[in-house]
Design a protein around this motif. Structure first.
Motif, PDB file in Angstrom:
ATOM      1  N   ASP A   6      -3.310  -1.908   3.160  1.00  0.00           N
ATOM      2  CA  ASP A   6      -2.931  -2.900   4.187  1.00  0.00           C
ATOM      3  C   ASP A   6      -2.499  -2.618   4.918  1.00  0.00           C
ATOM      4  N   THR A   7      -1.660  -1.941   5.035  1.00  0.00           N
ATOM      5  CA  THR A   7      -0.545  -1.199   5.863  1.00  0.00           C
ATOM      6  C   THR A   7      -0.246   0.076   6.260  1.00  0.00           C
ATOM      7  N   LEU A   8      -1.929   0.966   5.847  1.00  0.00           N
ATOM      8  CA  LEU A   8      -1.654   1.891   6.787  1.00  0.00           C
ATOM      9  C   LEU A   8      -2.557   2.324   7.155  1.00  0.00           C
ATOM     10  N   ALA A   9      -1.926   3.374   8.645  1.00  0.00           N
ATOM     11  CA  ALA A   9      -2.457   2.885   9.419  1.00  0.00           C
ATOM     12  C   ALA A   9      -4.243   4.108   9.587  1.00  0.00           C
ATOM     13  N   THR A  10      -5.455   3.476  10.009  1.00  0.00           N
ATOM     14  CA  THR A  10      -6.154   3.790   9.372  1.00  0.00           C
ATOM     15  C   THR A  10      -6.762   5.784   9.339  1.00  0.00           C
ATOM     16  N   ASP A  11      -5.724   5.912  10.385  1.00  0.00           N
ATOM     17  CA  ASP A  11      -6.034   8.097  10.361  1.00  0.00           C
ATOM     18  C   ASP A  11      -4.774   8.430   9.378  1.00  0.00           C
ATOM     19  N   ASN A  14      -6.984   8.244   6.267  1.00  0.00           N
ATOM     20  CA  ASN A  14      -8.095   9.611   6.280  1.00  0.00           C
ATOM     21  C   ASN A  14      -6.803  10.307   5.423  1.00  0.00           C
ATOM     22  N   ARG A  15      -6.104  10.482   6.351  1.00  0.00           N
ATOM     23  CA  ARG A  15      -5.411  12.144   5.544  1.00  0.00           C
ATOM     24  C   ARG A  15      -5.456  12.187   4.403  1.00  0.00           C
ATOM     25  N   TYR A  16      -5.142  10.484   3.495  1.00  0.00           N
ATOM     26  CA  TYR A  16      -4.927  10.588   2.318  1.00  0.00           C
ATOM     27  C   TYR A  16      -6.097  10.816   1.457  1.00  0.00           C
ATOM     28  N   TYR A  18      -8.922  12.030   2.865  1.00  0.00           N
ATOM     29  CA  TYR A  18     -10.146  13.062   2.570  1.00  0.00           C
ATOM     30  C   TYR A  18      -8.904  14.746   2.681  1.00  0.00           C
ATOM     31  N   GLY A  19      -7.644  14.788   2.892  1.00  0.00           N
ATOM     32  CA  GLY A  19      -7.066  15.896   3.069  1.00  0.00           C
ATOM     33  C   GLY A  19      -6.447  15.953   4.742  1.00  0.00           C
ATOM     34  N   SER A  20      -5.941  17.611   5.173  1.00  0.00           N
ATOM     35  CA  SER A  20      -5.156  17.021   5.951  1.00  0.00           C
ATOM     36  C   SER A  20      -5.748  18.488   7.385  1.00  0.00           C
ATOM     37  N   ASP A  21      -6.430  19.603   6.192  1.00  0.00           N
ATOM     38  CA  ASP A  21      -6.649  20.566   6.910  1.00  0.00           C
ATOM     39  C   ASP A  21      -7.610  19.677   8.177  1.00  0.00           C
TER      40      ASP A  21
END
Length: 86
Positions: A6-11, A14-16, A18-21
């Protein structure tokens, strides 16, 4: 009680998940040995192949037992009270 999602921004979420590559145009990923994969990417005129190292991971609710698998597999108990803590 507010969950972390609930507290994380969508971006950030998504990084958590799907990864950050930022690699784009991946069309296939295939196993290429015990610790490597082949990544196929489409470019403007062709498909390029790249071989990279890969260390798979798994989340589970209980401490896993891997008696028949390689000795380099290890289980780590994660902090927190979530169900998937191994």
């Amino acid at each position: 009680m507010t969950s972390t999602m609930d507290t994380l921004a969508t971006d950030e979420l998504n990084r958590y998940l799907y990864g950050s590559d930022p690699t784009e145009r991946i069309v296939a990923v295939e196993r290429s040995g015990p610790d490597r994969v082949r990544i196929y990417r489409r470019t403007d005129n062709a498909v390029q192949e790249e071989r990279v190292s890969f260390r798979p991971w798994l989340l589970t609710e209980h401490e896993p037992q891997f008696p028949d698998l390689a000795s380099d597999i290890r289980a780590t108990h994660l902090d927190g009270d979530g169900a998937y803590c191994w």
